[in-house]
Design an enzyme around this catalytic site. Structure first.
Site, PDB file in Angstrom:
ATOM      1  N   GLU A 115      -2.721   4.194   5.717  1.00 28.88           N
ATOM      2  CA  GLU A 115      -3.902   4.520   4.904  1.00 28.88           C
ATOM      3  C   GLU A 115      -4.234   3.672   3.691  1.00 28.88           C
ATOM      4  O   GLU A 115      -5.294   3.631   3.365  1.00 28.88           O
ATOM      5  CB  GLU A 115      -3.472   5.941   4.307  1.00 28.88           C
ATOM      6  CG  GLU A 115      -4.825   6.796   3.841  1.00 28.88           C
ATOM      7  CD  GLU A 115      -4.867   6.400   2.083  1.00 28.88           C
ATOM      8  OE1 GLU A 115      -6.136   6.811   1.609  1.00 28.88           O
ATOM      9  OE2 GLU A 115      -4.035   5.702   1.454  1.00 28.88           O
ATOM     10  N   ASP A 125       1.669   9.113  -4.414  1.00 29.83           N
ATOM     11  CA  ASP A 125       0.530   8.834  -3.299  1.00 29.83           C
ATOM     12  C   ASP A 125       1.343   8.113  -2.092  1.00 29.83           C
ATOM     13  O   ASP A 125       1.533   7.057  -2.348  1.00 29.83           O
ATOM     14  CB  ASP A 125      -0.326   7.973  -4.066  1.00 29.83           C
ATOM     15  CG  ASP A 125      -1.443   7.471  -3.198  1.00 29.83           C
ATOM     16  OD1 ASP A 125      -1.608   8.117  -2.073  1.00 29.83           O
ATOM     17  OD2 ASP A 125      -2.115   6.413  -3.488  1.00 29.83           O
ATOM     18  N   ASP A 131      -4.117  14.445   0.096  1.00 32.21           N
ATOM     19  CA  ASP A 131      -3.935  13.220  -0.719  1.00 32.21           C
ATOM     20  C   ASP A 131      -4.039  13.460  -2.296  1.00 32.21           C
ATOM     21  O   ASP A 131      -4.769  14.237  -2.603  1.00 32.21           O
ATOM     22  CB  ASP A 131      -4.872  12.091  -0.237  1.00 32.21           C
ATOM     23  CG  ASP A 131      -4.276  10.624  -0.244  1.00 32.21           C
ATOM     24  OD1 ASP A 131      -3.425  10.711  -1.349  1.00 32.21           O
ATOM     25  OD2 ASP A 131      -4.658   9.493   0.179  1.00 32.21           O
ATOM     26  N   HIS A 169      -1.436   4.843  -8.328  1.00 34.40           N
ATOM     27  CA  HIS A 169      -1.116   3.440  -8.029  1.00 34.40           C
ATOM     28  C   HIS A 169      -0.113   2.769  -9.033  1.00 34.40           C
ATOM     29  O   HIS A 169      -0.355   1.383  -9.008  1.00 34.40           O
ATOM     30  CB  HIS A 169      -2.175   2.539  -7.233  1.00 34.40           C
ATOM     31  CG  HIS A 169      -2.749   2.937  -6.336  1.00 34.40           C
ATOM     32  ND1 HIS A 169      -3.541   2.029  -5.187  1.00 34.40           N
ATOM     33  CD2 HIS A 169      -2.226   4.172  -5.310  1.00 34.40           C
ATOM     34  CE1 HIS A 169      -3.697   2.717  -4.130  1.00 34.40           C
ATOM     35  NE2 HIS A 169      -3.100   3.766  -4.128  1.00 34.40           N
TER      36      HIS A 169
END
Length: 346
Positions: free
Chosen positions: A219, A185, A240, A320
């Site tokens: 972002e 990401d 994304d 994440h």
């Protein structure tokens, strides 16, 4: 179609260049140099993002595609009395996802130091609450790989408050077709857009509309792609990651088409157009909703831009944190992008 192997190798190169939000200059320089090699016109915005433009037959209506190159990271918050570092997080994640991770600290002069992010109470031989203590700013610290014993020792290295901290990506491509790494990401999507640009150039494809590719760099803090959108832009597609978890349709083997995130629904007609393209060209896709998610496209809408906005991307496991996707997802995402940029507007 573009080689998935080349895409994965480019992802590997990109994730190996530290680029926490606020410190993306090196990776933007790298991408800019690639685009110059391919003779693609680029311009930087004042925020430090990079816009590449490919001309199309229709110059009155434009498209914009975006992916972000900034990643999660941290900053030095405080030098502790014993010379270790307290940090402040950049982006939306939890301390537990970086516990035990190797990291780099970049000083204001550009010097790099290495370290490890640990709980202060890590040793089970010393701390009874090692397993139960909360993973938070007070308890987490960086152990520097330097012989420091006090605050002054660390200061003499040139380390100070505000220095950027980046995390070791630990990137690996497996024989079974996975790529696992931090910062997929959104560097997986950046690689997909770059390979798409290269394919358009090498195949001499004439696009139906002038098309801009924004490599955004803010972002993760909410405003990467909300400006510098040419006024002729009608369609805006963010590329994304798709998030995987309980109750989600997204997987690591298909392209995710987002129908709604925390900002609300994406443009219905564009969503249907993307689905039609996927079905026509035998592209595996999943429609999904992400309740705790925002994108460059949603940021652009919130900023008041009158655009048709959409969001697609490869499915990424453990977003994440220690992320992973499969070459199949990259292939299907690349395929949908390839046919989308050559299709009529909705």
């Amino acid at each position: 179609m573009t080689s998935v192997r080349k895409t994965m190798e480019l992802i590997k190169e990109l994730v190996s260049i530290p680029s926490p939000t606020g410190n993306t200059y090196e990776v933007i320089n790298y991408i800019e140099s690639l685009l110059k090699e391919w003779k693609v016109e680029t311009v930087r915005n004042h925020k430090g993002g990079l816009i590449a433009t490919l001309p199309g037959r229709d110059t009155s209506r434009h498209r914009m595609l975006t992916a972000h190159v900034d990643t999660l990271g941290a900053m030095v918050k405080e030098i502790k009395a014993d010379g270790r570092l307290k940090i402040d997080l950049i982006g939306g994640f939890r301390y537990n996802s970086i516990e035990g991770e190797y990291c780099q600290i970049e000083t204001a002069s550009g010097k790099m130091y290495t370290g490890t992010i640990l709980m202060h109470q890590t040793s089970v031989h010393v701390y009874k609450d090692a397993g139960k203590a909360e993973r938070n700013q007070e308890n987490m610290e960086i152990r520097l790989d330097e012989p420091v014993h006090c605050r002054k020792d660390t200061e003499e290295l040139g380390i100070g408050v505000g220095d950027f901290v980046s995390f070791d990506p630990r990137v690996e491509i497996t024989s079974s077709g996975f790529i696992k790494s931090r910062h997929l990401d959104d560097k997986a999507s950046v690689a997909l857009l770059l390979r798409l640009i290269h394919e358009i150039q090498t195949e001499d494809i004439e696009l139906p509309y002038t098309t801009h590719f924004l490599i955004s760099n803010n972002e993760e803090i909410g405003y990467g792609g909300n400006s510098n959108i040419p006024p002729e832009t009608v369609e805006y597609l963010a590329v994304d990651m798709g998030a995987i978890g309980d109750g989600q349709a997204t997987d690591e083997y298909s392209v995710s088409i987002c129908v709604k995130d925390a900002s609300g629904p994406y443009h219905y007609q564009l969503r249907k157009h993307l689905v039609q393209l996927a079905e026509k060209h035998h592209i595996d896709y999943k429609l999904d909703i992400y309740p705790y998610y925002g994108s460059d496209a949603s940021a652009a809408i919130k900023s008041g831009h009158d655009i048709v906005h959409g969001l697609i991307g490869p499915g990424i496991d453990a977003s994440h944190a220690f992320e992973r996707t499969h070459k199949s997802s990259l292939r299907h995402t690349a395929k949908l992008l390839y046919y989308y940029v050559q299709s009529p507007m909705v």
